[in-house]
Write an enzyme that holds these catalytic residues in place. Structure first.
Site, PDB file in Angstrom:
ATOM      1  N   ARG A  51      50.454  19.338 -23.207  1.00 36.80           N
ATOM      2  CA  ARG A  51      48.996  19.204 -23.201  1.00 36.80           C
ATOM      3  C   ARG A  51      48.542  17.927 -22.509  1.00 36.80           C
ATOM      4  O   ARG A  51      47.433  17.865 -21.966  1.00 36.80           O
ATOM      5  CB  ARG A  51      48.477  19.249 -24.645  1.00 36.80           C
TER       6      ARG A  51
ATOM      7  N   ILE B 108      38.464  20.063 -23.503  1.00 35.39           N
ATOM      8  CA  ILE B 108      39.670  20.839 -23.782  1.00 35.39           C
ATOM      9  C   ILE B 108      39.645  21.100 -25.285  1.00 35.39           C
ATOM     10  O   ILE B 108      39.476  20.180 -26.088  1.00 35.39           O
ATOM     11  CB  ILE B 108      40.947  20.080 -23.336  1.00 35.39           C
ATOM     12  N   SER B 109      39.746  22.356 -25.658  1.00 28.22           N
ATOM     13  CA  SER B 109      39.614  22.719 -27.077  1.00 28.22           C
ATOM     14  C   SER B 109      40.708  22.061 -27.912  1.00 28.22           C
ATOM     15  O   SER B 109      41.801  21.774 -27.421  1.00 28.22           O
ATOM     16  CB  SER B 109      39.697  24.241 -27.256  1.00 28.22           C
ATOM     17  N   GLN B 110      40.406  21.842 -29.186  1.00 29.66           N
ATOM     18  CA  GLN B 110      41.425  21.273 -30.060  1.00 29.66           C
ATOM     19  C   GLN B 110      42.593  22.247 -30.182  1.00 29.66           C
ATOM     20  O   GLN B 110      42.421  23.471 -30.097  1.00 29.66           O
ATOM     21  CB  GLN B 110      40.843  20.948 -31.434  1.00 29.66           C
TER      22      GLN B 110
END
Length: 219
Positions: free
Chosen positions: A42, A68-70
């Site tokens: 990530r 950016i999504s968790q």
């Protein structure tokens, strides 16, 4: 795995293991999803200045008013898509950083992903190529339109919140296909899974959600 993908310090394998344990504790059970979350770097999907925070379970800014999504959200939405079995062609609305796309690409046959912000799309394309993910097709397009030229899809995942459920996307599902999205109900956002059946559509509310809004037009 290349050295820069393995990470050091706050992007190390030990840090990733801690994230996966948090995902398990939060209710993610799909072992294939957990393994892909553990091995996908990530930290290469965020700016270098934020790399040390890449394995925190939190959303991070990626520019242009997007995030950016968790990791929990990525894992939850992916698990919700895969729950009924293997998937061939999947459409993602909102490529963003490319991280969700990278996760999906390792778990389904092919991912088509559209993004309205050209600069984000090109950065995502570079990262996905760097990881050697060749079953991905990206397009600079308005996500609300979907991708009718490649429909129907076995599943569609939407990474921004539209007002209600876009009918255009529902019509691009195969019979038996499913749509997972955070829908803005006017009283907050709800993560929903919608199954297309021979007789219509069945909706299931999964949990509360918090996404950036789905916008139209190209940038």
């Amino acid at each position: 795995m290349r050295p820069e993908h393995q990470g050091i310090g706050m992007t190390s394998q030990r840090t990733r293991e801690r994230l996966v344990q948090r995902l398990r504790n939060s209710g993610i059970h799909n072992l294939a999803v957990l393994e892909v979350m553990r091995t996908t770097p990530r930290h290469i999907f965020v700016d270098e200045a934020l790399a040390s925070r890449a394995y925190e379970d939190t959303a991070l800014p990626i520019g242009h008013g997007q995030t950016i999504s968790q990791p929990y959200t990525v894992a939850r939405m992916t698990e919700a898509l895969l729950e009924a079995g293997p998937l061939g062609n999947v459409l993602e609305i909102g490529t963003g950083s490319g991280f969700q796309c990278a996760v999906l690409a390792q778990l389904v046959g092919r991912v088509y992903s559209v993004e309205r912000i050209g600069a984000l799309l090109e950065r995502a394309r570079q990262r996905l190529q760097e990881l050697g993910l060749r079953n991905v097709r990206l397009k600079h397009s308005d996500g609300g339109i979907g991708l009718p030229e490649y429909a129907p899809f076995d599943a569609i995942l939407v990474t921004a919140a539209p007002e209600g459920v876009p009918q255009r996307l529902l019509q691009q599902l195969n019979i038996g296909g499913r749509l997972v999205l955070p829908a803005d109900t006017g009283n907050g956002q709800v993560l929903m899974r919608i199954l297309r059946t021979p007789d219509g559509f069945e909706q299931e509310r999964l949990e509360a959600a918090n996404f950036v809004p789905l916008k139209g037009g190209l940038l």
